[in-house]
Scaffold this active site. Structure first.
Site, PDB file in Angstrom:
ATOM      1  N   TYR A 145      -2.755  -1.769  10.067  1.00 58.06           N
ATOM      2  CA  TYR A 145      -2.799  -2.067   8.618  1.00 58.06           C
ATOM      3  C   TYR A 145      -1.390  -1.630   8.107  1.00 58.06           C
ATOM      4  CZ  TYR A 145      -3.969  -1.398   3.847  1.00 58.06           C
ATOM      5  OH  TYR A 145      -3.939  -1.484   2.455  1.00 58.06           O
ATOM      6  N   SER A 172       0.854  -1.290  -0.205  1.00 58.90           N
ATOM      7  CA  SER A 172       0.086   0.111   0.104  1.00 58.90           C
ATOM      8  C   SER A 172       0.781   1.338   0.102  1.00 58.90           C
ATOM      9  CB  SER A 172      -0.779   0.030   1.169  1.00 58.90           C
ATOM     10  OG  SER A 172      -1.404   1.112   1.237  1.00 58.90           O
TER      11      SER A 172
HETATM   12  N1  LIG Z   1      -8.128   0.034  -2.905  1.00 61.46           N
HETATM   13  C1  LIG Z   1      -7.350   0.543  -2.569  1.00 61.46           C
HETATM   14  O1  LIG Z   1      -7.321   1.930  -2.367  1.00 61.46           O
HETATM   15  C2  LIG Z   1      -6.093   0.064  -1.988  1.00 61.46           C
HETATM   16  C3  LIG Z   1      -4.986   0.915  -1.494  1.00 61.46           C
HETATM   17  C4  LIG Z   1      -3.902   0.271  -1.254  1.00 61.46           C
HETATM   18  C5  LIG Z   1      -3.714  -0.956  -0.992  1.00 61.46           C
HETATM   19  N2  LIG Z   1      -4.729  -2.007  -1.490  1.00 61.46           N
HETATM   20  C6  LIG Z   1      -4.379  -3.187  -1.245  1.00 61.46           C
HETATM   21  O2  LIG Z   1      -4.940  -4.049  -2.693  1.00 61.46           O
HETATM   22  C7  LIG Z   1      -5.253  -5.147  -2.185  1.00 61.46           C
HETATM   23  C8  LIG Z   1      -6.647  -5.536  -2.865  1.00 61.46           C
HETATM   24  O3  LIG Z   1      -7.415  -4.554  -2.439  1.00 61.46           O
HETATM   25  P1  LIG Z   1      -8.889  -3.936  -2.924  1.00 61.46           P
HETATM   26  O4  LIG Z   1      -9.140  -2.602  -2.532  1.00 61.46           O
HETATM   27  O5  LIG Z   1      -9.220  -4.863  -4.106  1.00 61.46           O
HETATM   28  O6  LIG Z   1      -9.799  -4.620  -1.788  1.00 61.46           O
HETATM   29  P2  LIG Z   1     -11.308  -5.123  -1.576  1.00 61.46           P
HETATM   30  O7  LIG Z   1     -12.243  -4.629  -2.878  1.00 61.46           O
HETATM   31  O8  LIG Z   1     -12.058  -5.274  -0.320  1.00 61.46           O
HETATM   32  O9  LIG Z   1     -11.038  -6.690  -2.000  1.00 61.46           O
HETATM   33  C9  LIG Z   1     -10.277  -7.481  -1.157  1.00 61.46           C
HETATM   34  C10 LIG Z   1     -10.007  -8.916  -1.932  1.00 61.46           C
HETATM   35  O10 LIG Z   1      -9.501  -9.796  -0.859  1.00 61.46           O
HETATM   36  C11 LIG Z   1     -10.119 -10.948  -0.393  1.00 61.46           C
HETATM   37  N3  LIG Z   1      -9.614 -11.362   0.824  1.00 61.46           N
HETATM   38  C12 LIG Z   1      -9.826 -10.988   1.900  1.00 61.46           C
HETATM   39  N4  LIG Z   1      -9.461 -11.901   3.101  1.00 61.46           N
HETATM   40  C13 LIG Z   1      -9.102 -13.112   2.169  1.00 61.46           C
HETATM   41  C14 LIG Z   1      -8.737 -14.374   2.529  1.00 61.46           C
HETATM   42  N5  LIG Z   1      -8.659 -14.507   3.781  1.00 61.46           N
HETATM   43  N6  LIG Z   1      -8.476 -15.313   1.732  1.00 61.46           N
HETATM   44  C15 LIG Z   1      -8.641 -14.828   0.369  1.00 61.46           C
HETATM   45  N7  LIG Z   1      -9.228 -13.743  -0.151  1.00 61.46           N
HETATM   46  C16 LIG Z   1      -9.287 -12.734   0.812  1.00 61.46           C
HETATM   47  C17 LIG Z   1     -11.613 -10.588  -0.716  1.00 61.46           C
HETATM   48  O11 LIG Z   1     -12.417 -11.686  -0.775  1.00 61.46           O
HETATM   49  P3  LIG Z   1     -13.775 -11.923  -0.409  1.00 61.46           P
HETATM   50  O12 LIG Z   1     -14.639 -11.324  -1.441  1.00 61.46           O
HETATM   51  O13 LIG Z   1     -13.995 -12.991   0.177  1.00 61.46           O
HETATM   52  O14 LIG Z   1     -14.233 -10.798   0.828  1.00 61.46           O
HETATM   53  C18 LIG Z   1     -11.554  -9.618  -2.071  1.00 61.46           C
HETATM   54  O15 LIG Z   1     -11.390 -10.381  -3.143  1.00 61.46           O
HETATM   55  C19 LIG Z   1      -5.405  -5.230  -0.606  1.00 61.46           C
HETATM   56  O16 LIG Z   1      -4.067  -6.193  -0.383  1.00 61.46           O
HETATM   57  C20 LIG Z   1      -5.386  -3.997  -0.053  1.00 61.46           C
HETATM   58  O17 LIG Z   1      -4.691  -3.879   1.217  1.00 61.46           O
HETATM   59  C21 LIG Z   1      -5.914  -1.475  -1.751  1.00 61.46           C
END
Ligand SMILES: NC(=O)c1ccc[n+]([C@@H]2O[C@H](COP(=O)([O-])OP(=O)(O)OC[C@H]3O[C@@H](n4cnc5c(N)ncnc54)[C@H](OP(=O)(O)O)[C@@H]3O)[C@@H](O)[C@H]2O)c1
Length: 280
Positions: free
Chosen positions: A146, A133
Site C-alpha cells: 500500500y 496517504s
Molecule cells: N480513510 C483514511 O484514513 C485514509 C488515510 C490515508 C489515505 N486514504 C486514501 O484516501 C482515499 C479514499 O479512501 P477512503 O478512506 O474514503 O476509502 P473507502 O471508504 O474505502 O472508499 C474507497 C473509495 O474508492 C473506490 N474505489 C475502489 N476501487 C475503485 C476502482 N477500481 N474504481 C473506482 N473507484 C474505486 C470505492 O468504491 P466502491 O464503493 O465501489 O468500493 C470507494 O468509493 C484512498 O485513496 C485511500 O487510500 C484514506
C-alpha cells in the site's frame, strides 16, 4: 483558482471521495462524482442541491480504462479512488497482492490523469489532486504494498508537476491521516502477517498501536474542506495534510532529519534509539 467549471472525483461512492464531491459542489464547481456503481451515489445530486451546488453521477472504474471518460470543461481532477488490502509481511505478500493494489492505486491514477490532462489544458488550466496517504511518512511494517503504491503516486505527481506547470495545471498531493471512513474502520484488526510466527510479536505491537488512533480520527467532511482549500489555493505547496494528525506529521517530517523522524516513530512501539557508538 476560482471555483468555476467542472471538477471530477473518482471513488465518490463513499468516504473521502463522497465528501470531497459534495464540498467542491458547495464551493461552486459543477461536480462529476464518479464511482463503480452509480446507484450508490443516487442521493448525491439532491444533497449537493441542498447546499446550492450542481452535481451529477457517472460510472467510472479506474481499473477499467473503457469506463474512463472525461467531461467537457474539466478543470479539476481528484484522484481519490483507492484500496488497501491485507497487512502482510513482504515475504508472504504474493505478486498478485501487489498487482491488485497497484492496479487501482497506481495504474488507475495514471490512466485517469493522462486522459484528463488534454481536457484540463483545453479548459485553460486547473488542478490535478492526488490522494496518497500520511502512512508515506511512517515506515509501517506490513504496509509495504500500500505504501509503495502511494509512494509511486507521489513520485508520479512530482514529475507530472514539472510537465504541466507550464500549461497552467497545478498538481496537489493530499496525505490523509486517519479519516472516519470504511477503509479506516476495516483497518482496525490484527495484521494478517501475524499468521506467520516470525512476525506475530510485531503484528501484535502494530495492532496495539492502531488502537490508540481514536482521538485523532477526523470526519470526512472536515478533511474534504481542507482538500477543497488546497485545490483552490494557487499559492499552496505540493503536499498537504487534511486533518490535524496529517498536518502535524507533515510539519514534523519537513522539519526533522530522516533519522530523528524514524526513531521518533519507532518510539511509539517502545523501541528506543541506541546510543551513538564511536567509529574507529
Ligand atoms: N480513510 C483514511 O484514513 C485514509 C488515510 C490515508 C489515505 N486514504 C486514501 O484516501 C482515499 C479514499 O479512501 P477512503 O478512506 O474514503 O476509502 P473507502 O471508504 O474505502 O472508499 C474507497 C473509495 O474508492 C473506490 N474505489 C475502489 N476501487 C475503485 C476502482 N477500481 N474504481 C473506482 N473507484 C474505486 C470505492 O468504491 P466502491 O464503493 O465501489 O468500493 C470507494 O468509493 C484512498 O485513496 C485511500 O487510500 C484514506
Amino acid at each position: 483558482m476560482k471555483p468555476e467549471g467542472v471538477a471530477m472525483v473518482t471513488g465518490a461512492s463513499r468516504g473521502i471521495g463522497r465528501a470531497v464531491a459534495l464540498e467542491l459542489a458547495a464551493r461552486g464547481f459543477e461536480v462529476v462524482a464518479t464511482m463503480r456503481d452509480p446507484a450508490t451515489g443516487a442521493d448525491l445530486p439532491a444533497l449537493a442541491a441542498e447546499r446550492g451546488g450542481r452535481l451529477s453521477v457517472e460510472r467510472l472504474d479506474v481499473d477499467r480504462p473503457e469506463t474512463i471518460a472525461m467531461p467537457r470543461g474539466l478543470r479539476v481532477l481528484v484522484n481519490n479512488a483507492g484500496i488497501e488490502g491485507e497487512y502482510l509481511a513482504v515475504e508472504d505478500a504474493t505478486i498478485d497482492h501487489w498487482r491488485r493494489i497497484f492496479e487501482t492505486n497506481v495504474f488507475g491514477v495514471v490512466e485517469t490523469t493522462r486522459r484528463a490532462i488534454p481536457e484540463i489544458r483545453a479548459s485553460g488550466g486547473g488542478v490535478i489532486c492526488n490522494v496518497t496517504s500520511s502512512s508515506l511518512l511512517f515506515p509501517m511494517p506490513f504496509y509495504a504494498a500500500y505504501r509503495a503504491s502511494k509512494a509511486a503516486v507521489s513520485a508520479f505527481g512530482e514529475s507530472l508537476r514539472t510537465e504541466v506547470a507550464p500549461l497552467g495545471i497545478r498538481v496537489v498531493e493530499i496525505l490523509p491521516g486517519p479519516i472516519d471512513t470504511d477503509m479506516l474502520a476495516k483497518s482496525s484488526r490484527p495484521a494478517e502477517s501475524g499468521a506467520n510466527e516470525s512476525y506475530r510479536e510485531l503484528a501484535d505491537l502494530v495492532f496495539e498501536q492502531r488502537k490508540q488512533i481514536g482521538p485523532f480520527v477526523t470526519p470526512p467532511a472536515q478533511a474534504a474542506a481542507a482538500i477543497a482549500e488546497a485545490v483552490l489555493d494557487d499559492a499552496a505547496p505540493l503536499r498537504h495534510g487534511c486533518d490535524p494528525m496529517s498536518v502535524g506529521s507533515l510539519e514534523g517530517w519537513r522539519g526533522a532529519s530522516d533519522e530523528d523522524f524514524m526513531w521518533g516513530f519507532l518510539g511509539l512501539f517502545g523501541i528506543a534509539r541506541p546510543e551513538p557508538t564511536t567509529r574507529r
